[in-house]
Design an enzyme around this catalytic site. Structure first.
Site, PDB file in Angstrom:
ATOM      1  N   HIS A   1      -3.699  -5.188   0.261  1.00 22.80           N
ATOM      2  CA  HIS A   1      -3.187  -5.715   1.534  1.00 22.80           C
ATOM      3  C   HIS A   1      -3.245  -7.248   1.528  1.00 22.80           C
ATOM      4  O   HIS A   1      -4.293  -7.814   1.828  1.00 22.80           O
ATOM      5  CB  HIS A   1      -4.014  -5.176   2.700  1.00 22.80           C
ATOM      6  CG  HIS A   1      -3.749  -3.739   2.996  1.00 22.80           C
ATOM      7  ND1 HIS A   1      -2.910  -3.337   4.015  1.00 22.80           N
ATOM      8  CD2 HIS A   1      -4.180  -2.604   2.396  1.00 22.80           C
ATOM      9  CE1 HIS A   1      -2.833  -2.009   4.033  1.00 22.80           C
ATOM     10  NE2 HIS A   1      -3.608  -1.543   3.064  1.00 22.80           N
TER      11      HIS A   1
ATOM     12  N   CYS B   1       0.829  -1.201   0.000  1.00 17.66           N
ATOM     13  CA  CYS B   1       0.000   0.000   0.000  1.00 17.66           C
ATOM     14  C   CYS B   1       0.872   1.264   0.000  1.00 17.66           C
ATOM     15  O   CYS B   1       1.581   1.494  -0.963  1.00 17.66           O
ATOM     16  CB  CYS B   1      -0.991  -0.047   1.168  1.00 17.66           C
ATOM     17  SG  CYS B   1      -2.365   1.087   0.959  1.00 17.66           S
TER      18      CYS B   1
ATOM     19  N   GLU C   1      -2.139  -9.268   3.633  1.00 16.84           N
ATOM     20  CA  GLU C   1      -2.386  -9.786   4.992  1.00 16.84           C
ATOM     21  C   GLU C   1      -3.874  -9.767   5.355  1.00 16.84           C
ATOM     22  O   GLU C   1      -4.278 -10.349   6.347  1.00 16.84           O
ATOM     23  CB  GLU C   1      -1.548  -9.007   6.016  1.00 16.84           C
ATOM     24  CG  GLU C   1      -2.044  -7.600   6.371  1.00 16.84           C
ATOM     25  CD  GLU C   1      -1.642  -6.513   5.377  1.00 16.84           C
ATOM     26  OE1 GLU C   1      -1.237  -6.848   4.249  1.00 16.84           O
ATOM     27  OE2 GLU C   1      -1.757  -5.318   5.749  1.00 16.84           O
TER      28      GLU C   1
END
Lengths: 196, 252
Positions: free
Chosen positions: A172, A81, A174
């Site tokens: 993202h 990001c 994650e």
């Protein structure tokens, strides 16, 4: 087998889920406030905070010369990001701050139908596994010569860049469920080869 | 290849003192299970996000809530929103530090709306969801605070504009008159705020896959439900398969 990976602490948000994701794919995770705390040969720049403050933290904690050396030694960096955006030259988010400038281009405020972009979008790529990834951003890079994945929300933009050992992800991983885990494995463990 | 944001399905865990509970119209709470087990189950079922509402929200029980949030975050790889009794910027920080990705504010936003600006400034708009509890009462609508217990003088469209302007990233719109009734989401409400440049999550009233289709077609960006998932009547992937067959852009 344990292998170290370092998250660069940009002091801009919690590193909880990134750390958990890296542990889940088998790494020993180190969170480094300064270059002397780095372990292993892989570095992740997390995706929280704004362009200007992240660059400021990198500067005041002496990361800038360290990162240039790291890149020269062809060690791996994954920026997520805003961590991807700082790999570029600058950003409309903070016009007076320079990025690392490893990639040519600039983060712009995009014409998203609703601001900020928060949610899942398909990415199309010839080098990364295809699937839906979770995006959270107002700014992004429209295009870059090293763009390896694109997505579309109101307009098309660059979802990932790569040049040798340096990779940026606008989404993202994650937070992107099993797709994100798979993608992190592809990047960090099998080095763009399909997982066996 | 072009794609746009996918329509999201968000299971909600109403948590009281470390257990998931479910009530009808905000009362008559029943025990529905362990929050960590349910969170893992819902992610595997294809949930796009998870919302955790600490409905006890008392100062004494806060440490329990924070611990539960951390235990859930350790097991989750999808976005995770936490709400319930957050009063100050420090409360927001403590839940984010515990592993939440976003916070949902309701009562505090109503009485101290500047906290929306503060959270947006400190952590970004993507971090803040403003929850609006609305109730249709004969010909009138009212916005409620304090978990549906206190009627306020807020007006729906005006308040929605204000929270968007102050920097909220999303609105979680709960139709209290629909909650637990199984009569479907309130699709009139979204019409009135569809011009706002903000994502809106529908909540209250879901009973069947058809309700989700109707809500997404009406313009909601996401749908939140609890009871129909807790009871096991529907698995999230079943609803998504149905939605996909009906042309809705969902993550399978």
């Amino acid at each position: 087998m344990t292998k170290f990976i370092t998250i660069l602490n940009t002091e801009a948000g919690n590193l909880f889920s990134l750390s958990a994701a890296l542990k889940a794919i088998g790494f020993d995770v180190v969170i480094a406030n300064t270059p002397s705390e780095v372990k292993g040969s892989q570095l992740v720049i997390p995706g929280q905070g704004r362009f200007g403050t992240v660059m400021q933290t990198l500067e005041s904690n002496n990361w800038l010369p360290f990162l240039d050396q790291w890149r020269k030694e062809q060690k791996q960096v994954v920026g997520i990001c805003v961590g991807m955006q700082i790999l570029f030259e600058d950003s409309a988010e903070d016009n007076n701050t320079k990025g690392l400038g490893w990639f040519k281009g600039r983060a712009e405020k995009l014409n998203f139908p609703k601001q900020p972009m928060v949610g899942w979008a398909n990415i199309s790529s010839s080098r990364l596994p295809e699937g839906a990834a979770y995006f959270v951003n107002s700014y992004a890079i429209r295009d870059a010569s090293q763009c390896i994945a694109r997505t579309h929300y109101g307009e098309s933009f660059c979802a990932a860049v790569n040049d040798k050992t340096i990779t940026g992800l606008q989404f993202h991983p994650e937070k992107s469920g099993q797709y994100g885990r798979q993608l992190l494995k592809t990047l960090l463990i099998t080095n763009f080869k399909e997982n066996s | 290849m072009s794609s746009e944001l996918m329509s999201r399905i968000i299971p909600c865990l109403d948590v009281d003192n470390g257990r998931v509970v479910k009530g009808t119209q905000f009362v008559e709470l029943r025990d529905m299970g362990d929050p960590v087990e349910l969170a893992i189950e819902y992610e595997q079922q294809g949930a796009d996000e998870l919302v955790f509402l600490d409905i006890s929200a008392s100062h004494e029980k806060r440490p329990t809530a924070l611990k539960t949030v951390t235990r859930i975050a350790e097991h989750l790889s999808i976005p995770f929103t936490v709400g319930g009794g957050l009063k100050k910027l420090e409360d927001v920080k403590s839940f984010l530090d515990a592993g939440a990705d976003k916070v949902a504010l309701n009562t505090t936003a109503i009485y101290s709306p500047e906290i929306i600006d503060q959270v947006a400034h400190a952590y970004g708009s993507q971090c803040i969801v403003v929850a609006i509890d609305i109730k249709q009462e004969q010909q009138q609508r009212a916005i409620y605070s304090h978990g549906g217990r206190t009627k306020t003088d807020k007006e729906f469209t005006q308040w929605s504009h204000e929270v968007a302007e102050r920097g909220a990233g999303e609105i979680l719109l709960t139709a209290m008159h629909k909650d637990g009734t199984g009569s479907g989401f309130d699709c009139d409400l979204i019409d009135e705020i569809s011009a706002l440049n903000i994502q809106v999550i529908a909540s209250g009233g879901a009973k069947s896959e058809q309700d989700f289709l109707t809500a997404f077609n009406a313009g909601y960006d996401a749908c939140l439900a609890a009871g129909m998932f807790h009871s096991g009547d529907y698995k999230i992937q079943e609803i998504k398969s149905y939605l996909k067959s009906q042309g809705v852009n969902v993550r399978i």
